[in-house]
Design a protein around this motif. Structure first.
Motif, PDB file in Angstrom:
ATOM      1  N   PHE A  95       0.803  -1.219   0.000  1.00  0.00           N
ATOM      2  CA  PHE A  95       0.000   0.000   0.000  1.00  0.00           C
ATOM      3  C   PHE A  95       0.836   1.269   0.000  1.00  0.00           C
ATOM      4  O   PHE A  95       0.327   2.337  -0.306  1.00  0.00           O
ATOM      5  N   GLY A  96       2.125   1.158   0.350  1.00  0.00           N
ATOM      6  CA  GLY A  96       2.994   2.323   0.366  1.00  0.00           C
ATOM      7  C   GLY A  96       4.017   2.309  -0.752  1.00  0.00           C
ATOM      8  O   GLY A  96       4.798   3.242  -0.893  1.00  0.00           O
ATOM      9  N   ASN A  97       4.028   1.236  -1.532  1.00  0.00           N
ATOM     10  CA  ASN A  97       4.997   1.039  -2.613  1.00  0.00           C
ATOM     11  C   ASN A  97       6.431   1.266  -2.129  1.00  0.00           C
ATOM     12  O   ASN A  97       7.244   1.865  -2.811  1.00  0.00           O
ATOM     13  N   ARG A  98       6.719   0.811  -0.931  1.00  0.00           N
ATOM     14  CA  ARG A  98       8.069   0.949  -0.378  1.00  0.00           C
ATOM     15  C   ARG A  98       8.851  -0.290  -0.783  1.00  0.00           C
ATOM     16  O   ARG A  98       8.474  -1.400  -0.437  1.00  0.00           O
ATOM     17  N   ARG A  99       9.930  -0.072  -1.515  1.00  0.00           N
ATOM     18  CA  ARG A  99      10.659  -1.195  -2.106  1.00  0.00           C
ATOM     19  C   ARG A  99      12.121  -1.256  -1.665  1.00  0.00           C
ATOM     20  O   ARG A  99      12.817  -2.206  -1.978  1.00  0.00           O
TER      21      ARG A  99
ATOM     22  N   SER B  84      -5.768   2.722 -11.831  1.00  0.00           N
ATOM     23  CA  SER B  84      -4.836   2.390 -10.766  1.00  0.00           C
ATOM     24  C   SER B  84      -5.553   2.378  -9.423  1.00  0.00           C
ATOM     25  O   SER B  84      -6.008   3.415  -8.940  1.00  0.00           O
ATOM     26  N   VAL B  85      -5.661   1.196  -8.831  1.00  0.00           N
ATOM     27  CA  VAL B  85      -6.246   1.064  -7.497  1.00  0.00           C
ATOM     28  C   VAL B  85      -5.313   1.730  -6.496  1.00  0.00           C
ATOM     29  O   VAL B  85      -5.752   2.407  -5.571  1.00  0.00           O
ATOM     30  N   PHE B  86      -4.009   1.562  -6.708  1.00  0.00           N
ATOM     31  CA  PHE B  86      -3.019   2.180  -5.819  1.00  0.00           C
ATOM     32  C   PHE B  86      -3.245   3.697  -5.760  1.00  0.00           C
ATOM     33  O   PHE B  86      -3.272   4.287  -4.678  1.00  0.00           O
TER      34      PHE B  86
ATOM     35  N   LEU C 288      11.409   1.503   3.837  1.00  0.00           N
ATOM     36  CA  LEU C 288      10.681   0.677   4.801  1.00  0.00           C
ATOM     37  C   LEU C 288      11.028   1.079   6.232  1.00  0.00           C
ATOM     38  O   LEU C 288      10.160   1.120   7.099  1.00  0.00           O
ATOM     39  N   LEU C 289      12.279   1.413   6.454  1.00  0.00           N
ATOM     40  CA  LEU C 289      12.734   1.785   7.793  1.00  0.00           C
ATOM     41  C   LEU C 289      12.212   3.163   8.209  1.00  0.00           C
ATOM     42  O   LEU C 289      11.599   3.315   9.266  1.00  0.00           O
ATOM     43  N   HIS C 290      12.417   4.165   7.368  1.00  0.00           N
ATOM     44  CA  HIS C 290      12.118   5.542   7.757  1.00  0.00           C
ATOM     45  C   HIS C 290      10.648   5.918   7.620  1.00  0.00           C
ATOM     46  O   HIS C 290      10.214   6.903   8.212  1.00  0.00           O
ATOM     47  N   ASN C 291       9.895   5.156   6.844  1.00  0.00           N
ATOM     48  CA  ASN C 291       8.479   5.490   6.660  1.00  0.00           C
ATOM     49  C   ASN C 291       7.555   4.553   7.429  1.00  0.00           C
ATOM     50  O   ASN C 291       6.352   4.534   7.193  1.00  0.00           O
TER      51      ASN C 291
END
Length: 164
Positions: A32-36, A148-150, A41-44
């Motif tokens: 859901f955050g498109n964090r790759r 885009s559902v995202f 991933l760490l800071h958000n």
């Protein structure tokens, strides 16, 4: 090394893979955050995951086939993490967890809005979102003309942030 399981029960086996405090949250942030990337991933992480725990869980999720890692073509020093098909198939589970949480727990409006959209959209929307994730993470083109559902989920979240 053969992994020992408490039982062959499908719920038990699923909990053994996903039942720790962080694994589903990392998958949520990737979906859901498109964090790759590790740093994203760490800071958000709204829950404030520690770097050693993030590293451990990404390693475990990779070992268990829910996440893959590859060199980032746009950045020599970075690794890019992708959801695998088994992780993408968790979208309905995530939608149901969000729906349950909205009904029974003290959620905040801006963090519940995506869960509400997923719940209202039902299996048809979940399938569209899974197709979008397959395109983003696995390179499988989604049906032409599919919205885009995202973007829809992100727009609803951002609109709630401005109302808050």
């Amino acid at each position: 090394m053969v992994e020992e399981h408490r039982s062959g029960c499908p719920i038990n086996l699923s909990v053994e893979v996903l039942g720790d405090k962080w694994s589903l949250l990392i998958l949520r942030d990737m979906m859901f955050g498109n964090r790759r990337h590790f740093r994203e991933l760490l800071h958000n992480s709204q829950e404030g995951i520690a770097s050693n725990i993030l590293s451990d869980r990404l390693h475990r999720l990779t070992e268990r086939g829910l996440v893959s890692r590859a060199p980032d073509p746009g950045h020599k020093q970075k690794v890019i993490y992708s959801l695998t098909e088994p992780a993408i198939q968790l979208v309905p589970v995530m939608a149901q967890l969000g729906a349950w949480g909205r009904r029974h727990l003290p959620v905040t409006r801006e963090l519940a809005v995506r869960a509400e959209l997923l719940e209202r959209g039902g299996p048809e929307l979940w399938e569209q979102f899974m197709n979008e994730l397959r395109e983003r993470h696995l390179g499988v083109p989604r049906p032409a003309g599919a919205e885009s559902v995202f973007a829809r989920l992100r727009g609803a979240y951002e609109a709630e942030l401005h109302h808050a």
